[in-house]
Design a protein around this motif. Structure first.
Motif, short mmCIF file in Angstrom:
data_model
loop_
_atom_site.label_atom_id
_atom_site.label_comp_id
_atom_site.label_asym_id
_atom_site.label_seq_id
_atom_site.Cartn_x
_atom_site.Cartn_y
_atom_site.Cartn_z
N GLN A 181 0.83 -1.21 0.00
CA GLN A 181 0.00 0.00 0.00
C GLN A 181 0.86 1.26 0.00
OE1 GLN A 181 -2.52 -0.87 3.52
NE2 GLN A 181 -4.25 -0.61 2.14
N ALA A 182 0.23 2.36 -0.38
CA ALA A 182 0.91 3.64 -0.37
C ALA A 182 -0.06 4.73 0.08
CB ALA A 182 1.44 3.97 -1.77
N LEU A 219 -5.87 16.08 2.83
CA LEU A 219 -6.49 14.86 2.31
C LEU A 219 -5.42 13.78 2.31
CD1 LEU A 219 -8.70 13.38 0.29
CD2 LEU A 219 -7.03 14.05 -1.42
N PHE A 220 -5.77 12.57 2.79
CA PHE A 220 -4.89 11.44 2.50
C PHE A 220 -5.68 10.39 1.75
CE2 PHE A 220 -6.51 10.18 6.75
CZ PHE A 220 -6.90 8.87 6.50
N LEU A 221 -4.99 9.67 0.90
CA LEU A 221 -5.61 8.58 0.16
C LEU A 221 -4.70 7.36 0.28
CD1 LEU A 221 -7.96 7.82 -1.83
CD2 LEU A 221 -6.26 8.10 -3.65
N VAL A 222 -5.27 6.25 0.75
CA VAL A 222 -4.52 5.00 0.85
C VAL A 222 -4.91 4.13 -0.34
CG1 VAL A 222 -4.12 2.92 2.25
CG2 VAL A 222 -4.53 5.12 3.37
N THR A 223 -3.92 3.68 -1.10
CA THR A 223 -4.17 2.86 -2.29
C THR A 223 -3.28 1.61 -2.26
OG1 THR A 223 -2.48 4.09 -3.51
CG2 THR A 223 -4.76 4.83 -3.78
N ALA A 224 -3.65 0.63 -3.07
CA ALA A 224 -2.77 -0.53 -3.27
C ALA A 224 -1.96 -0.24 -4.53
CB ALA A 224 -3.60 -1.79 -3.47
#
Ligand code: FAD
Length: 379
Positions: A181-182, A219-224
């Motif tokens: 993840q990032a 804003l944070f966004l967690v993605t794979a």
């Protein structure tokens, strides 16, 4: 009088500076070396949960964080369109007059810590690293990158997740690994009526909004991100906008404001948990150098600050250095391991869900609540 009187701290970040401050309060002088000649930090925000505020308050640094940041009450859990599904207040263990959570920009926190360190007279050398350690009867002899040498009663390695101190002591096999993840982050103007943080659940990612000051939020966004790809620096704004395509509501409304690639902070999640002991001879690791988890619980800085408070307390109390260091590691392992394991597990569950193969045992809310209940307990 403490068993240690002359301490070197490697790393002038959150862990290193709070260690210098906590030690001084116990009458122990430390010097700090910091490899970054500019002593700067990147410009996004940090979530300060209540156990972090409690630890900073014990060092008389809590009030400044509240003045520079924005306190809030807890978290709104939202669907991808921004509809609030549940509102969960956070606990306050920092004491009267404190909010349950505080958001603050990293530069503001850094200034609070650097000002306090310099004001107490701590000697800080910038652009300097430690190149070798030699254990001697009278202490540990440290060689520095500027060609100088000195001897210390104790060295504290607070040089972060990619710690060279750790590599020098324990070898290169102890290094962070990628979780899959990032995290993407970007700052915005804060709506005046925003008094809660929010988490927004998409099909392929999770977004969050965090108040940072009277006028700003992030804003944070967690993605794979399979394979830990290198993202093109000049395309970061486009890549973040693409990943936000499924969001409506307040998050969707922010998408078109993401125009500056240099203002996007992208970080792959790389984690490491050192087994005990975190020390060799007279050199001990604290903070991310010893335990670097995912940001799912927003507890990394809290763990680094708690390390500093506990280490200073034990060094002031215990007449035997080895015993103090053993007690330090034994006391800190359960909490730091809890943060590490909970974050990794939450990340695995999220990735399984986003891949369309959810883990039937996954119960994010229960795991999260259990971990927080323990972390709000005594350190
Ligand atoms: C995406 C992301 C989001 C996060 N969000 C949160 C959050 O909301 N809340 C929270 O509590 N935590 C959060 N964290 C975790 C938090 O940032 C870290 O746990 C915390 O910064 C650890 O502090 P540290 O002092 O151990 O390391 P660092 O902050 O990394 O500081 C290390 C310092 O050492 C210096 N250094 C490195 N090598 C050397 C060397 N060889 N010689 C001298 N100096 C050196 C560095 O320049 C730096 O100044 C987040 C982390 C990430 C990646």
């Amino acid at each position: 009088m403490s068993i240690v009187q002359k301490v070197l701290i490697i790393g002038g970040g959150i862990g290193g500076l709070t260690a210098a401050i906590a030690l001084k309060r116990k009458g122990i002088d430390a010097e700090v070396i910091e490899q970054n000649p500019a002593w700067s930090v990147y410009g996004v925000g940090i979530i300060q949960p209540s156990n972090l505020l409690r630890a900073l308050r014990s060092l008389d640094l809590g009030d400044a964080c509240l003045e520079q940041g924005k306190g809030f009450l807890g978290w709104n859990f939202c669907d991808v369109q921004g509809n609030v599904l549940a509102q969960v207040p956070s606990e306050n263990v920092a004491g009267p007059g404190y909010p349950p959570v505080n958001g603050i920009s990293r530069p503001a926190l850094h200034k609070i810590l650097t000002d306090a360190t310099l004001a107490q007279g701590t000697h800080v050398r910038l652009g300097v690293t430690a190149t070798a350690f030699e254990e001697r009867k009278e202490g540990v002899r440290v060689s520095f990158s500027d060609g100088t040498q000195n001897t210390y009663d104790l060295v504290i390695g607070a040089d972060g997740a990619y710690s060279k101190t750790r590599a020098q002591l324990f070898g290169d096999e102890c290094r962070p690994h990628y979780t899959g993840q990032a995290v993407w982050r970007y700052n915005f103007a804060r709506p005046r009526d925003m008094h809660w943080g929010s988490l927004h659940y998409g099909k392929k990612s999770k977004a969050g909004l965090v108040p940072l000051s009277e006028t700003t939020m992030y804003l944070f966004l967690v993605t794979a991100e399979a394979g830990n790809p290198r993202m093109l620096a000049d395309q970061l704004h486009v890549l973040l906008r693409e990943r936000l395509a499924e969001y409506g509501g307040i998050v969707g409304g922010l998408r078109d404001q993401i125009t500056d690639p240099a203002a996007v902070v992208y970080r792959p999640m790389e984690v490491l948990m050192m087994p005990a002991p975190w020390y060799r001879g007279r050199v001990v690791l604290i903070g991310d150098a010893a335990h670097s988890g995912t940001p799912h619980l927003a507890e990394g800085a809290a763990m680094a600050i708690e390390d500093s408070v506990v280490l200073a307390e034990l060094l002031a109390q215990d007449p035997d250095l080895k015993s103090a260091l053993n007690r330090f590691v034994l006391r800190r392992l359960p909490r730091t391991q809890l943060v590490y394991e909970t974050g990794v597990r939450l990340g695995e569950w999220e990735q399984a869900e986003w891949a369309g193969t959810p883990d039937p045992a996954a119960d994010h809310g229960a795991l999260f609540s259990r971990a927080y209940a323990q972390l709000m307990g005594p350190i």
